[in-house]
Scaffold this active site. Structure first.
Site, short mmCIF file in Angstrom:
data_model
loop_
_atom_site.label_atom_id
_atom_site.label_comp_id
_atom_site.label_asym_id
_atom_site.label_seq_id
_atom_site.Cartn_x
_atom_site.Cartn_y
_atom_site.Cartn_z
CE LYS A 1 -34.59 50.26 -9.67
NZ LYS A 1 -35.05 50.21 -10.71
CD GLU B 1 -33.73 41.90 -9.75
OE1 GLU B 1 -32.80 42.67 -8.96
OE2 GLU B 1 -33.79 42.49 -10.87
CG HIS C 1 -8.75 24.57 -0.19
ND1 HIS C 1 -7.88 23.78 0.51
CD2 HIS C 1 -8.90 24.11 -1.61
CE1 HIS C 1 -7.43 22.78 -0.31
NE2 HIS C 1 -7.99 23.04 -1.53
#
Ligand code: PA5
Length: 470
Positions: A438, A295, A324
């Site tokens: 937003k 951010e 793995h």
């Protein structure tokens, strides 16, 4: 405290070790004018109040006392402490709790938790999660900590509204108000007003400290103290690292060096940063860092308004588990990433592998060694494999995981992020790309004031059926 100082080993970032695809000392030399000006900018911003998060290790003794007093006053009254927050208001509390406490903290009985309540963090608006939570918990036995710097984040405030309504159905107004504690800005946003009107205990996030830099404010300190974590030691660790990070010499300053190496790596197209702690306790530090790095540095324009599309994608991995899963890619895949290994010298517990199957060579060698040794050896082996493959990697080592070393680690990454922002000449402290999403949400809900945004949204091209496979 020198014995608890973090170590920062960047040998395997350098071309002396990994060959042509590494960073040359001369590359760093060429960056010196930029490094010096970034150092000056950091110092100036700090002096002029543009980096208030850097003062947090020093200026919070009253806040810390207030938090500790509050915790002592209420901890016995509640079964669980539930954080309602998101992003910078949730990731730090989760990372710190997981680092310091048992991974099975909530399953321990109260005595083994040191008399402290359980901790839950609600950082999403997934309807199933909240509903399942209510199936499991009695809200009248919970203390809810609503954390929002802006005091108006929809996700957090929607959770707050649900909880408030539930409490008011089950308790008197006066009782219900004791089940909510707010952490927010002193004057901005809805939460501070609501808290004042409804009489909730409130802790203040200093106004100059942004969400993702706020872990060392009451955002992180209250949940940590509520789990019995020594928050004074955390701040001492941060202060210890701050002294180290004041040095303009990048060869003495791990935060600056982290930023410089990342910057040099990005210049070479290494736009992915994998963080791979070799300790379960530090797993969520990678999540916390991912937000901080992404951010802060992911920016379309630089401070002069030029389009730069800056940033480095943080990827979270865990040693040895992801050996793995991911390490095949890291060793043999493209040269597009740097890998940050985080190791621990002394684990808090030791687990010995019994001496069984001595007649089976592929198992017998494990007998009698500790898992401590095994995880550390596997970390060294991964480091070697990456080095041999010519892949950039560096290792940060904590002498042990405790409040002091964690305070150092978090603070070091914060300074590294601020410094990387200066090197990239971007604003590391805003998040315009998040605001866009937003605002689009508000527009879709028809929130007053977002009419133009709604028109803009409605004018986007219709989706074509042919591109949807059903
Ligand atoms: O770093 C930031 O500013 C954001 O990630 C915020 O932490 C996040 O959006 C939550 O914001 P708030 O604390 O205002 O609810």
């Amino acid at each position: 405290m020198e014995n608890l100082r973090l170590r920062f080993d960047f040998n395997n970032m350098m071309s002396d070790f990994i060959g042509d695809r590494g960073i040359k000392e001369s590359d760093i030399e060429k960056l010196m004018p930029r490094i010096e000006s970034a150092h000056r900018a950091m110092a100036e911003k700090r002096l002029s109040g543009g980096m208030d998060w850097r003062d947090l290790p020093y200026n919070q003794s009253r806040t810390v006392d207030e938090i500790i007093d509050y915790v002592n006053e209420v901890k016995d009254d509640f079964e669980a402490f539930v954080v309602l927050g998101i992003g910078g208001s949730a990731l730090g509390p989760m990372a710190v709790q997981q680092a310091i406490k048992s991974p099975y903290y909530n399953e321990l009985d109260r005595e083994k938790r040191g008399g402290f309540p359980k901790l839950y963090v609600m950082d999403n608006v997934d309807p199933e999660r909240l509903a399942y939570f209510f199936d499991m918990i009695d809200v009248t036995k919970c203390l809810f900590n609503c954390i929002s710097k802006s005091g108006s984040t929809s996700e957090t405030m929607s959770q707050f509204m649900i909880i408030k309504e539930m409490l008011s159905q089950k308790l008197t107004k006066e009782e219900a108000s004791k089940h909510i504690v707010c952490t927010t800005d002193r004057s901005n946003g809805n939460l501070i007003k609501i808290a004042g009107q409804e009489g909730y205990k409130t802790f203040i996030i200093p106004s100059g400290v942004g969400g993702r830099f706020s872990e060392l404010t009451p955002v992180g300190l209250l949940p940590a103290a509520m789990c019995g974590i020594d928050i004074k030691k955390m701040l001492e660790g941060a202060a210890f690292m701050d002294e180290i990070c004041k040095d303009g010499d990048i060869y003495k300053n791990p935060a600056y060096m982290y930023a410089v190496l990342s910057f040099a790596a990005m210049k070479q197209g290494k736009n992915i940063a994998v963080m791979m702690p070799y300790a379960d306790s530090l797993r969520l530090v990678s999540d916390w860092f991912a937000q901080l790095w992404a951010e802060s540095l992911g920016k379309r324009t630089d401070k002069y308004g030029n389009e730069v599309f800056a940033g480095q994608t943080p990827v979270k991995a865990l040693g040895v588990t992801d050996q793995h899963s991911q390490v095949q890619l890291y060793t043999e895949g493209p040269f597009d990433k740097m890998i940050v290994l985080i190791g621990v010298d002394n684990f808090r517990r030791e687990t010995i592998i019994p001496e069984l199957y001595g007649d089976i060579p592929s198992l017998g060698f494990l007998g009698g060694i500790t898992q401590n040794k095994l995880i550390q050896t596997e970390q060294m082996a991964t480091e070697y494999a990456l080095y041999k493959a010519g892949k950039m990697n560096l290792t940060i080592t904590l002498p042990e995981v405790n409040e002091f070393t964690l305070g150092q680690l978090l603070y070091m990454f914060e300074v590294a992020t601020g410094f990387a922002g200066e090197l990239l000449e971007i604003n590391a402290f805003d998040q315009p790309g998040v605001e866009e999403g937003k605002n689009a949400t508000y527009a879709m809900f028809g929130r007053p004031g977002y009419e133009d945004k709604k028109k803009e949204l409605d004018s986007r091209p219709e989706k074509k059926e042919k591109y949807i496979i059903k």
